[in-house]
Design a protein around this motif. Structure first.
Motif, PDB file in Angstrom:
ATOM      1  N   ASN A   6       0.863  -1.184   0.000  1.00  0.00           N
ATOM      2  CA  ASN A   6       0.000   0.000   0.000  1.00  0.00           C
ATOM      3  C   ASN A   6       0.897   1.231   0.000  1.00  0.00           C
ATOM      4  O   ASN A   6       1.424   1.631   1.031  1.00  0.00           O
ATOM      5  N   ASP A  37      -3.265   5.167  -3.817  1.00  0.00           N
ATOM      6  CA  ASP A  37      -3.262   3.900  -4.558  1.00  0.00           C
ATOM      7  C   ASP A  37      -4.324   2.935  -4.052  1.00  0.00           C
ATOM      8  O   ASP A  37      -5.119   2.389  -4.817  1.00  0.00           O
ATOM      9  N   GLY A  38      -4.321   2.743  -2.746  1.00  0.00           N
ATOM     10  CA  GLY A  38      -5.145   1.675  -2.209  1.00  0.00           C
ATOM     11  C   GLY A  38      -6.549   2.076  -1.856  1.00  0.00           C
ATOM     12  O   GLY A  38      -7.393   1.220  -1.565  1.00  0.00           O
ATOM     13  N   ASP A  81      -4.853   8.393   3.322  1.00  0.00           N
ATOM     14  CA  ASP A  81      -5.882   7.543   2.720  1.00  0.00           C
ATOM     15  C   ASP A  81      -6.668   6.842   3.810  1.00  0.00           C
ATOM     16  O   ASP A  81      -6.466   7.095   5.009  1.00  0.00           O
ATOM     17  N   THR A  83      -6.486   3.974   4.964  1.00  0.00           N
ATOM     18  CA  THR A  83      -5.725   3.066   5.836  1.00  0.00           C
ATOM     19  C   THR A  83      -4.846   3.831   6.803  1.00  0.00           C
ATOM     20  O   THR A  83      -4.139   3.228   7.613  1.00  0.00           O
TER      21      THR A  83
END
Length: 277
Positions: A6, A37-38, A81, A83
């Motif tokens: 990630n 990205d994730g 993000d 996460t």
């Protein structure tokens, strides 16, 4: 099963740009481009060294920083993000300077002036700014704006004001909305008083035999602005205009008959009075 790393979000600080200068009062736009990205970018934080730290959770994560205090600032943006992964932008340095107020003065009429009406008074101001552009100058009489001017010369023609005492000042504004007031000038306006005039010679009913030179003499005074000239009138026609006392005219060889003679005195404001005939 393939597990991909990630990667942290990527974020670019688009505005302000590095080395940009602002003059306050102003608005500094904070703008970024952030990609993850994730998962989605859920938060963008602006860290302003010497200023506030600002956090936003709604796209496009923009903010308008209004009227920052003059100084040097370093601004960096951080993206997060879903996460919790963090990415950060380069740090952009900016400079904010404080706008210096304009300088404005009322050149005319001068403070303490005493003037006679009817008159046209030129109300004139000058205005400069050391670091900005003058956008307008307002001229105020007794607190009421009589003219708003956007270019020099900043002049207003005040036509035939009523008698009284007036306060006059100017307000200048620059292109950042910063204003300054001139000192107030006080002006006194008096109503012009008419001159007085007497036809001394010839006397009413006097008789002459032609050929003859009839001497005409008038006396004239004015209580405030002085006599400008005296006209001698015969049968409704101006015979001569005399600008200095003694106000004398010699009527050479008039034709026989009965004539009406008068004198009209004019003051410096062209206010006039006619004598008895």
């Amino acid at each position: 099963v393939t597990l991909l790393p990630n990667n942290p979000p990527t974020i670019t600080l688009n505005s302000p740009t590095a080395g940009q200068s602002f003059m306050s009062p102003t608005t500094v736009p904070l703008r970024v481009t952030a990609v993850a990205d994730g998962g989605p970018v859920v938060q963008v934080k602006y860290v302003i060294t010497g200023g506030p730290t600002l956090s936003f959770t709604n796209f496009p994560f923009s903010y308008d920083w209004v009227n920052p205090v003059a100084g040097d600032y370093s601004i960096q943006a951080f993206a997060y993000d879903n996460t919790g992964a963090q990415g950060q932008s380069a740090s952009n340095s900016i400079t904010v300077t404080q706008d210096i107020p304009p300088t404005v003065s009322l050149e005319s009429p001068t403070n303490g002036s005493s003037l006679l009406s009817p008159i046209t008074i030129s109300v004139t101001a000058t205005a400069t700014s050391p670091d900005s552009t003058i956008t307008n100058v307002n001229l105020l009489i007794n607190g009421n704006m009589v003219s708003s001017l956007t270019s020099s010369p900043y002049t207003y023609s005040w036509v035939n004001p009523y008698a009284g005492t007036y306060t006059i000042y100017a307000v200048a504004a620059d292109d950042h909305g910063v204003t300054a007031c001139s000192p107030t000038n006080q002006v006194t306006i008096a109503q012009d008083q008419a001159p007085s005039v007497v036809l001394v010679n010839p006397t009413n009913g006097e008789t002459f035999l032609t050929p003859v030179t009839v001497p005409m003499l008038a006396t004239a005074t004015d209580p405030d602005d002085g006599v400008a000239y005296v006209d001698f009138i015969v049968d409704g026609n101006a015979m001569d205009s005399v600008t200095q006392s003694p106000y004398t005219f010699y009527w050479v060889n008039p034709i026989s008959g009965t004539h009406t003679i008068s004198a009209i005195a004019y003051d410096q404001h062209t206010l006039s009075t006619s004598s008895a005939t």
